[in-house]
Write a protein that holds these residues in place. Structure first.
Motif, PDB file in Angstrom:
ATOM      1  N   ARG A 122      30.610  45.975  28.081  1.00 44.38           N
ATOM      2  CA  ARG A 122      31.736  46.894  28.148  1.00 44.38           C
ATOM      3  C   ARG A 122      32.607  46.703  26.919  1.00 44.38           C
ATOM      4  NH1 ARG A 122      34.716  45.975  33.668  1.00 44.38           N
ATOM      5  NH2 ARG A 122      34.657  43.860  32.838  1.00 44.38           N
ATOM      6  N   GLU A 137      36.996  41.484  37.269  1.00 47.14           N
ATOM      7  CA  GLU A 137      36.840  42.931  37.232  1.00 47.14           C
ATOM      8  C   GLU A 137      38.209  43.579  36.999  1.00 47.14           C
ATOM      9  OE1 GLU A 137      34.270  44.865  37.233  1.00 47.14           O
ATOM     10  OE2 GLU A 137      32.797  43.257  37.428  1.00 47.14           O
ATOM     11  N   THR A 138      38.273  44.454  36.021  1.00 49.20           N
ATOM     12  CA  THR A 138      39.527  45.151  35.716  1.00 49.20           C
ATOM     13  C   THR A 138      39.222  46.610  35.412  1.00 49.20           C
ATOM     14  OG1 THR A 138      39.323  44.506  33.386  1.00 49.20           O
ATOM     15  CG2 THR A 138      40.693  43.112  34.806  1.00 49.20           C
ATOM     16  N   ARG A 139      40.238  47.435  35.581  1.00 51.42           N
ATOM     17  CA  ARG A 139      40.115  48.860  35.265  1.00 51.42           C
ATOM     18  C   ARG A 139      41.394  49.333  34.603  1.00 51.42           C
ATOM     19  NH1 ARG A 139      37.431  51.646  40.699  1.00 51.42           N
ATOM     20  NH2 ARG A 139      35.465  50.443  40.665  1.00 51.42           N
ATOM     21  N   MET A 179      40.737  49.404  29.015  1.00 55.03           N
ATOM     22  CA  MET A 179      39.299  49.617  28.945  1.00 55.03           C
ATOM     23  C   MET A 179      38.981  50.916  28.212  1.00 55.03           C
ATOM     24  SD  MET A 179      37.398  47.302  30.245  1.00 55.03           S
ATOM     25  CE  MET A 179      37.460  45.899  31.366  1.00 55.03           C
ATOM     26  N   THR A 202      35.378  53.131  27.427  1.00 59.40           N
ATOM     27  CA  THR A 202      33.939  53.163  27.697  1.00 59.40           C
ATOM     28  C   THR A 202      33.154  53.334  26.414  1.00 59.40           C
ATOM     29  OG1 THR A 202      33.945  55.562  28.010  1.00 59.40           O
ATOM     30  CG2 THR A 202      34.351  54.187  29.946  1.00 59.40           C
TER      31      THR A 202
END
Length: 494
Positions: free
Chosen positions: A420, A452-454, A478, A480
């Motif tokens: 990622r 886990e992060t968003r 983040m 993509t």
């Protein structure tokens, strides 16, 4: 006749090949002996330095002589490692009948034909060719340095010893300041020396250097020195601007020794603050009116503009460590209590990783924590590849090395093991004093995939283990890989 000529020619070829092979092995044997001699000299110098670091040296001349000896040890150690790892990789390449070398003598980035890896720089190569001449010269220089230290060793016995806990080398370096002993003693001498006769103005010492070079750490160690704490009745830290309100002042030490009456004020200026003549006069008049005689001020800033505030001509300028000293620190932190000579393949990879960090103290502590926990060559090579790709991505998209971008408070890309992409929305540097205000998410956990992060989030980059024990935070977001691909590949016209 033709048979005779063919026999003579074959004999000449065999003799020539034998002569070349004999010279090669003779040269290799001579190089091995020189490297062993260099190793023993470095060991002797290391013993002298460790003995000196265990003493409370106050003489400036001896401190500078000790610093020169340290620099000689760093350079000699760097040359020794570079030659050994280069020879090892050459043997590996010859054994495999050719191939691309990825030692510390090769480029940092992957040299792909279609990539513009203009960010790559060659290691600070201390030699050309096989390095025999350079190793011999280094042996001569170190021998001279050792011979010149006879009086230094004699005077060393007159200084009192410093008591240290039973730390191993890597734990000691993780908990103590590295490479700033001379600067620290220079600052202490400035604070302890009496005011010159006829000197009425307040004495000010400027400390200048780029972000994350260790200005606050140096000042913190100076303030916690026993001689300094006994000399001043109060030590106060002011963070921000010299004209700011008193609310930003933190009393670091207060005693009841009213007979002293002297105060020490530490002023950490904001990186974007520029002093003009009017502000300088206002600063001096305000400080002199509120501080008793004998008081002193230390000002730290990234801008050399503050040099004009110095009153005695004394200025301390901090820079990042040279590559030789940085490699010494990196190697100790990366291997911990493990002997690097037992893992030459790892040491060679580590030298390449250290080159990608551009002398960053924070980067060394973060990466070395990962490396020390897993002494697997495949794991170290993976970290090296990730570091290379990170530098390449930032240079191709932003035009600069990520370390340089962070110094300018610009956003950067970082690597993750789960493929990622994280885009930093930097509030750099963000220093957190209160433990309760520190986020629970660690950036390292995000990189390794254990968290886990968003979207947008706050993360702890690093918690310092030495004073002033800052926790460094960054705002992250983040992004993509699909978005990056679309930016890189413009839509074709049909």
């Amino acid at each position: 006749m033709e048979t005779f000529i063919s026999a003579v020619f074959g004999d000449l070829v065999n003799r020539s090949v034998s002569l070349v092979v004999e010279r090669y092995y003779r040269r290799q044997t001579g190089m091995a002996e020189n490297l062993q001699r260099l190793r023993w000299m470095l060991l002797r110098i290391h013993i002298i330095i460790e003995n000196a670091e265990g003493r409370q040296i106050t003489n400036q001349a001896m401190l500078r002589q000790l610093q020169m000896l340290r620099e000689a040890m760093y350079e000699g150690s760097y040359l020794l490692d570079t030659v050994r790892y280069h020879m090892r990789q050459q043997e590996s390449v010859n054994y495999k009948s050719g191939g691309q070398s990825s030692s510390a003598l090769s480029k940092l980035g992957p040299a792909k034909a279609n990539d513009v890896c203009f960010y790559s720089r060659r290691v600070n190569m201390p030699f050309q060719g096989d390095g025999v001449k350079e190793v011999q010269e280094m042996i001569g220089n170190l021998r001279s340095a050792i011979d010149d230290m006879s009086e230094f060793i004699l005077f060393l016995k007159s200084y009192p010893p410093i008591s240290h806990g039973p730390y191993s080398k890597y734990m000691f370096l993780e908990k103590c300041m590295f490479g700033r002993q001379v600067d620290m003693e220079e600052a202490i001498n400035f604070l302890l020396q009496p005011d010159p006769p006829g000197m009425e103005s307040l004495q000010v010492l400027p400390i200048v250097g780029p972000a994350r070079v260790g200005k606050s750490t140096l000042v913190e160690h100076v303030c916690y020195n026993e001689r300094v704490r006994n000399h001043f009745s109060s030590i106060m830290l002011c963070d921000g601007y010299p004209t700011a309100s008193e609310g930003n002042r933190v009393v670091k030490k207060q005693t009841t020794h009213a007979s002293y009456g002297r105060s020490l004020v530490i002023l950490e200026l904001a990186h974007d603050f520029v002093l003009d003549e009017r502000q300088c006069k206002k600063f001096y008049s305000s400080a002199e009116s509120h501080m008793p005689p004998g008081s002193k001020v230390i000002i730290t800033s990234r801008s050399e503009n503050i040099v004009k505030l110095g009153t005695t001509g004394a200025v301390i300028t901090l820079n990042y460590l040279p590559q030789e000293a940085y490699w010494y620190l990196f190697k100790v932190l990366a291997f911990g209590s493990t002997n690097p000579e037992e893992h030459p393949d790892l040491a060679s990879i580590g030298m390449e990783i250290a080159e990608t960090l551009y002398g960053s103290f924070m980067g060394a502590n973060i990466i070395c924590g990962l490396l020390r926990a897993n002494l697997d060559p495949r794991y170290w090579r993976k970290i090296l590849v990730l570091q290379r790709n990170q530098v390449e991505r930032n240079v191709l998209r932003c035009g600069e090395h990520p370390h340089s971008l962070l110094q300018k408070s610009r956003a950067i890309y970082i690597w993750t093991m789960c493929n990622r992409t994280i885009w930093y929305k930097v509030r750099y540097p963000d220093k957190c004093f209160q433990v309760n205000d520190v986020p629970k998410i660690k950036l390292l956990d995000v990189q390794t995939g254990s968290a886990e992060t968003r979207g947008k989030f706050e993360a702890v980059v690093w918690r310092s283990r030495i004073p002033p024990y800052y926790s460094y935070l960054m705002s992250c977001e983040m992004e993509t890989p699909n978005l990056i691909a679309k930016k890189k590949r413009p839509r074709s016209m049909v």
